[in-house]
Design a protein around this motif. Structure first.
Motif, PDB file in Angstrom:
ATOM      1  N   GLU A  63      -6.514  -3.078  -9.912  1.00  0.00           N
ATOM      2  CA  GLU A  63      -7.057  -4.058  -8.958  1.00  0.00           C
ATOM      3  C   GLU A  63      -8.385  -4.640  -9.425  1.00  0.00           C
ATOM      4  O   GLU A  63      -9.424  -4.413  -8.809  1.00  0.00           O
ATOM      5  CB  GLU A  63      -7.201  -3.415  -7.570  1.00  0.00           C
ATOM      6  CG  GLU A  63      -5.878  -2.902  -7.065  1.00  0.00           C
ATOM      7  CD  GLU A  63      -5.864  -2.717  -5.558  1.00  0.00           C
ATOM      8  OE1 GLU A  63      -6.693  -3.354  -4.888  1.00  0.00           O
ATOM      9  OE2 GLU A  63      -5.031  -1.963  -5.059  1.00  0.00           O
ATOM     10  N   ASN A  66       0.837  -1.211   0.000  1.00  0.00           N
ATOM     11  CA  ASN A  66       0.000   0.000   0.000  1.00  0.00           C
ATOM     12  C   ASN A  66       0.868   1.256   0.000  1.00  0.00           C
ATOM     13  O   ASN A  66       1.866   1.314   0.717  1.00  0.00           O
ATOM     14  CB  ASN A  66      -0.885   0.026   1.248  1.00  0.00           C
ATOM     15  CG  ASN A  66      -2.116  -0.831   1.032  1.00  0.00           C
ATOM     16  OD1 ASN A  66      -2.611  -0.933  -0.078  1.00  0.00           O
ATOM     17  ND2 ASN A  66      -2.583  -1.452   2.101  1.00  0.00           N
ATOM     18  N   GLY A  67       0.475   2.227  -0.788  1.00  0.00           N
ATOM     19  CA  GLY A  67       1.196   3.488  -0.795  1.00  0.00           C
ATOM     20  C   GLY A  67       2.496   3.451  -1.569  1.00  0.00           C
ATOM     21  O   GLY A  67       3.303   4.362  -1.478  1.00  0.00           O
ATOM     22  N   HIS A 116      -3.151  -6.494  -5.777  1.00  0.00           N
ATOM     23  CA  HIS A 116      -2.679  -6.856  -4.444  1.00  0.00           C
ATOM     24  C   HIS A 116      -2.620  -8.368  -4.289  1.00  0.00           C
ATOM     25  O   HIS A 116      -1.758  -8.911  -3.622  1.00  0.00           O
ATOM     26  CB  HIS A 116      -3.670  -6.321  -3.391  1.00  0.00           C
ATOM     27  CG  HIS A 116      -3.258  -5.033  -2.803  1.00  0.00           C
ATOM     28  ND1 HIS A 116      -2.031  -4.854  -2.229  1.00  0.00           N
ATOM     29  CD2 HIS A 116      -3.887  -3.849  -2.712  1.00  0.00           C
ATOM     30  CE1 HIS A 116      -1.943  -3.609  -1.799  1.00  0.00           C
ATOM     31  NE2 HIS A 116      -3.055  -2.968  -2.096  1.00  0.00           N
TER      32      HIS A 116
END
Lengths: 397, 252
Positions: free
Chosen positions: B174, B38-39, B207
């Motif tokens: 995603e 994330n990020g 992810h």
């Protein structure tokens, strides 16, 4: 008319029939006089045009009265300078309103949502104030733009004496009215109404074509998800601008027609409450539907004409059968909602419609239609059920 | 030479270096996955490909043309389609209309004033849209209003909308986010079938490692705005740098 089952051609034919019969239909309601019927047609055109922008793209313009005013001024100038024939006047009305819409739309459409509404409102108020002040040489300020005997009228040539000329279509006067007696009913056939009604039908037909076109589909897509449309390879700006200009031209035509029926133009036609009225008409009838805006315009213009005429004396007359005290109280309350206070009634009705019928009066009609349809089916079923029961009892016997 | 070439792209938001000298080379007709915690800057990078964001420095070349400074609709017209993290569809319209709109955009360009044409008469566009809906298995539902669908169906509809334009490059942000395992597997199968049936390049941000390793021909790992590894999937799993990026400091 309210379902998808009826084809567009049928809808159009039914529409033409209803529009043609308005003088007959409105007469028993006391609405069959030329000025009001002309309003039905003209504000119908205005609302159809507004709906092309608001109903399809979701962009809520709060300044459409500016185009109405611009249309009226253009038409009156054409009457003064060129001819009392309405055709050049209407052409100029539509063109000038289109140019105004192009400029205002180009700037306002850079924003969406509430900011767009505020920008259009600001432009309309600016036009209104300008018409009162700086532009007085063009608009004649507070007095309003009027015809004069010594106007040049290049094609008709100026008159030196006699009455002011009236707008006409190749010699047919807009205010020519023939009164016909239909079964004891006084029906007024006014040329101005039928002339406006012809434009109403044309406006309706064009709107219908737009609704069914790929262009209209893109406009609906703008309303639903502008972001997705951008990533789908569509440049949304020219689409919204085109809708804005078309809608502005409709308003210009309506303004021009108003001037044809009564050849004067004043700045109050552009004030913000006039813009608000267009929004009310469209939402009350049903934004995004073909017929809704026309129904909304008719209802509001009818209510305005009727309710604003009642006064305390009339209202007291309705409650005469009640005891004095009660009649006085009721009169006091109801009188607030008629006459000058008819906007209160309009506000109440509008609140009720928006709360309980977000789709407007058209949705109300559709719901009633659906309810009747279901009840019809249910009755059939019940009848079927009782027959079966009847059969059983017979067998048991 | 790849179909999408990203060189030395930097993007800074205030004090945050979102993208730090990113280089990426996507080969034509492959599935290229971009993964990272994330990020890491994955979505920022994707937004630089579609015209939503402009990099501070660096170049993004698609099919030999620069994408920098172009608007989203221009980039789409060049042959880049995009699937969003939450499906972006036209919820008020029918499923068929949803797929006809991209077909119109492909045929008519970014703008066409056609107020008197009739959608009904556009049988070629409709047939094409129905064909696309058939490919994602939604043909029977075509007259339904799109808002009434499940999330998995909305995703499949969005795929059909993108495919209707026969894009050269399809960007997927995603594509299985928030989906149940069964829906995820169905999406993987759909993507595989699409990739096998036509010349198309995928860039997938994901992810879910299950999705990434089922689909990708090549993987770039992004961490703190920087591409730390770009390699074949089989070499990614054991890479210590990747483990470190995902699991934190490996020395502890």
């Amino acid at each position: 008319m309210f379902g998808s089952k009826i084809s567009d051609t049928t809808t159009l034919i039914l529409f033409v029939i209803v529009v043609a019969l308005i003088p007959l239909l409105a007469a028993p309601l006391g609405a069959g006089y030329p000025a009001l019927m002309q309003f039905f047609a003209i504000f119908g055109i205005l609302a159809i045009g507004f709906n092309i922008l608001f109903g399809l793209t979701g962009y809520l313009s709060f300044g459409h009265a500016a185009f109405l005013g611009v249309g009226s001024y253009s038409a009156v100038w054409m009457f003064k300078l060129l001819s009392m024939n309405v055709i050049p006047a209407l052409i100029l009305s539509i063109l000038i309103a289109g140019v105004f819409a192009l400029i205002i739309g180009f700037v306002s459409l850079r924003r969406s949502g509430i900011y767009f509404s505020i920008l259009t409102l600001a432009f309309a108020q600016m036009s209104y104030k300008l018409a009162y002040s700086v532009l007085t040489p063009i608009t004649n300020g507070e007095t309003g733009l009027q015809l004069a005997l010594d106007d040049p009228r290049i094609l008709d040539s100026a008159r030196t004496s006699g009455q002011l000329p009236t707008p006409n279509l190749f010699g047919l006067d807009m205010n020519a009215t023939r009164v016909v007696d239909v079964l004891g009913l006084e029906v007024q056939l006014n040329f101005g109404y039928f002339f406006s009604a012809a434009f109403l039908v044309l406006a309706f037909w064009i709107a219908m074509r737009i609704f069914r076109s790929p262009f209209g589909l893109m406009l609906k897509a703008v309303k639903t998800n502008q972001n997705r449309l951008n990533y789908t390879g569509v440049n949304t700006r020219p689409y919204t601008l085109a809708a804005f200009v078309i809608s502005g031209m409709y308003a210009g035509l309506a303004g021009g027609l108003l001037a044809c029926m009564d050849p004067l133009a004043g700045a109050e036609r552009m004030v913000w409450t006039a813009s608000g009225e267009i929004v009310l008409m469209t939402i009350l009838g049903g934004a995004g539907t073909l017929l809704g805006p026309i129904i909304g315009a008719t209802v509001i213009k009818f209510a305005e004409a009727k309710l604003s005429k009642f006064n305390e004396g009339v209202v007291h007359g309705w409650f005469d059968f009640l005891p004095d005290g009660l009649a006085d109280v009721l009169t006091w309350v109801v009188a607030k909602f008629v006459g000058d206070g008819w906007h209160l009634t309009l506000g109440l009705v509008f609140m009720l419609v928006v709360t309980f019928l977000p789709g407007g009066l058209v949705e109300g009609a559709r719901r009633i239609g659906g309810y009747l349809g279901r009840r019809g089916q249910k009755e059939d079923l019940e009848q079927l059920g009782s027959n079966v029961q009847g059969g059983k009892t017979t067998a048991a016997e | 030479m790849g179909i999408l070439e990203v060189q030395n792209v930097n993007k800074r938001f205030g004090g945050l270096q979102a993208l730090d000298d990113v280089n990426l080379n996507v080969e034509e007709n492959t599935v290229h996955a971009i993964i990272g915690p994330n990020g890491a800057g994955k979505s920022t990078l994707l937004n630089c490909f579609v015209g939503r964001l402009t990099p501070d420095t660096g170049t993004v070349m698609f099919d030999g043309q620069s994408l920098i400074g172009r608007k989203p609709h221009e980039i789409n017209q060049m042959g880049v389609s995009r699937v969003f993290q939450t499906p972006e569809i036209f919820t008020d319209l029918t499923i068929l209309e949803n797929v006809m709109i991209p077909s119109f955009a492909k045929r008519d360009g970014a703008f066409k004033l056609s107020p008197f044409a009739a959608v009904k008469a556009e049988s070629a566009i409709r047939d094409h849209a129905e064909d696309m809906l058939g490919q994602v298995g939604m043909l029977e539902k075509r007259h339904m209003v799109a808002s009434a669908m499940s999330r998995g169906d909305k995703r499949r509809l969005e795929m059909a909308m993108c495919l209707a334009q026969s894009p050269k490059l399809l960007l997927l942000d995603e594509p299985t986010a928030g989906m149940a395992r069964a829906d995820t597997n169905a999406t993987i199968d759909l993507l595989k079938q699409i990739a096998d049936s036509r010349p198309i390049t995928f860039v997938v941000i994901e992810h879910d490692m299950h999705v990434v390793f089922s689909l990708a021909d090549r993987i770039s790992v992004l961490a703190q705005g920087h591409v730390i590894v770009e390699d074949h999937p089989s070499n990614i799993k054991g890479n210590p740098k990747v483990r470190e990026a995902y699991l934190g400091d490996a020395h502890e």
